[in-house]
Scaffold this active site. Sequence first.
Site, PDB file in Angstrom:
ATOM      1  N   ALA A  76       0.877  -1.186   0.000  1.00  0.00           N
ATOM      2  CA  ALA A  76       0.000   0.000   0.000  1.00  0.00           C
ATOM      3  C   ALA A  76       0.906   1.224   0.000  1.00  0.00           C
ATOM      4  O   ALA A  76       1.186   1.812   1.049  1.00  0.00           O
ATOM      5  CB  ALA A  76      -0.926  -0.011   1.206  1.00  0.00           C
ATOM      6  N   ALA A  77       1.389   1.591  -1.195  1.00  0.00           N
ATOM      7  CA  ALA A  77       2.509   2.531  -1.316  1.00  0.00           C
ATOM      8  C   ALA A  77       2.096   3.993  -1.314  1.00  0.00           C
ATOM      9  O   ALA A  77       2.879   4.851  -0.884  1.00  0.00           O
ATOM     10  CB  ALA A  77       3.297   2.227  -2.593  1.00  0.00           C
ATOM     11  N   ALA A  78       0.931   4.338  -1.862  1.00  0.00           N
ATOM     12  CA  ALA A  78       0.565   5.759  -2.025  1.00  0.00           C
ATOM     13  C   ALA A  78       0.465   6.439  -0.661  1.00  0.00           C
ATOM     14  O   ALA A  78       0.043   5.811   0.329  1.00  0.00           O
ATOM     15  CB  ALA A  78      -0.754   5.855  -2.782  1.00  0.00           C
ATOM     16  N   PRO A  79       0.907   7.721  -0.582  1.00  0.00           N
ATOM     17  CA  PRO A  79       1.403   8.623  -1.650  1.00  0.00           C
ATOM     18  C   PRO A  79       2.900   8.568  -1.912  1.00  0.00           C
ATOM     19  O   PRO A  79       3.411   9.385  -2.681  1.00  0.00           O
ATOM     20  CB  PRO A  79       1.023   9.998  -1.104  1.00  0.00           C
ATOM     21  CG  PRO A  79       1.097   9.857   0.371  1.00  0.00           C
ATOM     22  CD  PRO A  79       0.685   8.462   0.681  1.00  0.00           C
ATOM     23  N   GLY A  80       3.630   7.676  -1.250  1.00  0.00           N
ATOM     24  CA  GLY A  80       5.033   7.477  -1.609  1.00  0.00           C
ATOM     25  C   GLY A  80       6.036   7.894  -0.569  1.00  0.00           C
ATOM     26  O   GLY A  80       7.248   7.857  -0.854  1.00  0.00           O
ATOM     27  N   GLY A  81       5.636   8.290   0.625  1.00  0.00           N
ATOM     28  CA  GLY A  81       6.603   8.701   1.648  1.00  0.00           C
ATOM     29  C   GLY A  81       7.486   7.555   2.098  1.00  0.00           C
ATOM     30  O   GLY A  81       8.730   7.671   2.119  1.00  0.00           O
ATOM     31  N   LYS A  82       6.900   6.419   2.481  1.00  0.00           N
ATOM     32  CA  LYS A  82       7.677   5.256   2.926  1.00  0.00           C
ATOM     33  C   LYS A  82       8.405   4.597   1.754  1.00  0.00           C
ATOM     34  O   LYS A  82       9.527   4.079   1.907  1.00  0.00           O
ATOM     35  CB  LYS A  82       6.740   4.251   3.599  1.00  0.00           C
ATOM     36  CG  LYS A  82       6.041   4.804   4.839  1.00  0.00           C
ATOM     37  CD  LYS A  82       5.104   3.776   5.427  1.00  0.00           C
ATOM     38  CE  LYS A  82       4.319   4.352   6.594  1.00  0.00           C
ATOM     39  NZ  LYS A  82       3.357   5.417   6.188  1.00  0.00           N
ATOM     40  N   ASP A 144       1.749  -1.386   5.074  1.00  0.00           N
ATOM     41  CA  ASP A 144       1.151  -0.272   5.826  1.00  0.00           C
ATOM     42  C   ASP A 144      -0.353  -0.317   5.526  1.00  0.00           C
ATOM     43  O   ASP A 144      -0.850   0.376   4.633  1.00  0.00           O
ATOM     44  CB  ASP A 144       1.785   1.060   5.409  1.00  0.00           C
ATOM     45  CG  ASP A 144       1.291   2.218   6.250  1.00  0.00           C
ATOM     46  OD1 ASP A 144       0.897   1.990   7.398  1.00  0.00           O
ATOM     47  OD2 ASP A 144       1.252   3.352   5.734  1.00  0.00           O
ATOM     48  N   CYS A 201      -1.811   3.216  11.323  1.00  0.00           N
ATOM     49  CA  CYS A 201      -1.868   4.500  12.045  1.00  0.00           C
ATOM     50  C   CYS A 201      -3.090   4.522  12.957  1.00  0.00           C
ATOM     51  O   CYS A 201      -3.812   5.530  13.057  1.00  0.00           O
ATOM     52  CB  CYS A 201      -1.904   5.670  11.061  1.00  0.00           C
ATOM     53  SG  CYS A 201      -3.266   5.598   9.882  1.00  0.00           S
TER      54      CYS A 201
END
Length: 486
Positions: A76-82, A144, A201
């Site tokens: 679950a990559a979006a928005p790309g911070g991790k 995540d 979170c």
Amino acid sequence: LKTRRRELAQALIQRGVNLDPVAPWSKVGLKIYDSQVPIGATPEYLAGYYMLQSPSSFCPVIALAPQPGERVLDMAAAPGGKTSYIAQLMKNSGVLVANDSNKLRLTSLRSNLHRLGVTNAIICNYDGRKLPGGMKGFDRILLDAPCSGLGVIAHDASIKAHKSLKDIQRMSHIQKELILAAIDCLDANSKTGGYLVYSTCSVSVEENEWVIDYALKHRYVKLVETGLEIGEPGLKNWREKRFDPSLKMTRRIYPHVHNMDGFYVAKLKKISNAKYVQTEQELEKAEENKLAARAEETAEKTAQIVAEIKATRAEQKKLKQKAKEEKKLKKAEKLNKQKGENEDEEIKDEAGEEEPTEPTNKEVKEEDATAEKATKKSNKKDKKKNKKNNKHSKEDDKPTETKETEEAVPKTESTEDADDSTKNTKKSKKDKKEKKNKSKGNQSAAVKRANESELTKEEAVGMSGKGDDSGKNKNKKHKKGKKGGK
């Protein structure tokens, strides 16, 4: 990938940004207190030197610890911070698969990876639960998972109003499916890895310890230390639930304790790639759980239906009560109106009795006409009587002796006739007066005067009748006297 923390901090300080390092446990993060310029529109941001995110978002990547040259999956990559932080730790080497099930969020993911200079990433759009059918053999996986967001209420207070227990239960079910799919995508025989990091979170037990305990019971995995210097140990029990003791190696980050967004981090290692075979006892438990879940669903549905029926009945009762009250009010208003009208009529009647009604113009004219007719008749009678009296006065020269005896009889007859006529006239007049008084009330002064004038005229007529009778008697006596003389 493009700069170092010291160089970036100096450039931002020159632009009027007040900042400090995040904490001793992070070597790349900066904490910004305030800024004279928009921190998301500086030349350094547009050049891809940094990205804005919460400090607690560093923890899952630190726990994952990706190595250069590995095959890594961000489910679950979006928005790309991790994802960008993983690429930074991998030094843009190896293969990084960035997946997200929401196609609309891929635009932000793609733009951030381009801006930050990530070149080893592959972006895809799949449902994470179906990835084991086409992608396997990853060294490390970061999940995540989508959650209720109860740990970020400080940023979005609407979560308290929009989220409910059903939402948490629904997300927990999705998270269980995702974690099983992620474990199936791992390679237990990886030389450098075979690790899965699960993070949310949220601070709810249903989305954290409950999910990890479910994974431990349904796959060949075990918990290992996260390597984080921050956070509280995970819960081993919650109310009636008792979890695996190894859950104390997971980490909980609380907003009120660590001054960061609420987060949960757990690190799992896959032991074997063999298919997990459930024992008979586990199958029985699974069936029991399914039946219990169905029973709970049916109970909830029935409870909802019953609640709706009760609500509808209560509304109907309220409507009926309102209708009854409205009817009562209408009846009371009608009664009040009738009472008021009756009181007004009584007041008018009393006023009519106290104050005599004035006669109309028509009544006055009719009374005047009757009075004129009566005067004309009386005048005609008076003229006739005067003529007769004159004739008798000429013939009354020789009176007789028997005059007195003869006069007595006619006098009585004439007087009686006159009295009867006067009585009848008076009675008829009284009857007329009573009828007028009943229908019209008290007569006016003008009507009374007219009646008095009529009475006087009729009395005059009666007197004239007496005179005629006396004249007749005299004539009779006169004739008798002539006979006696003869």
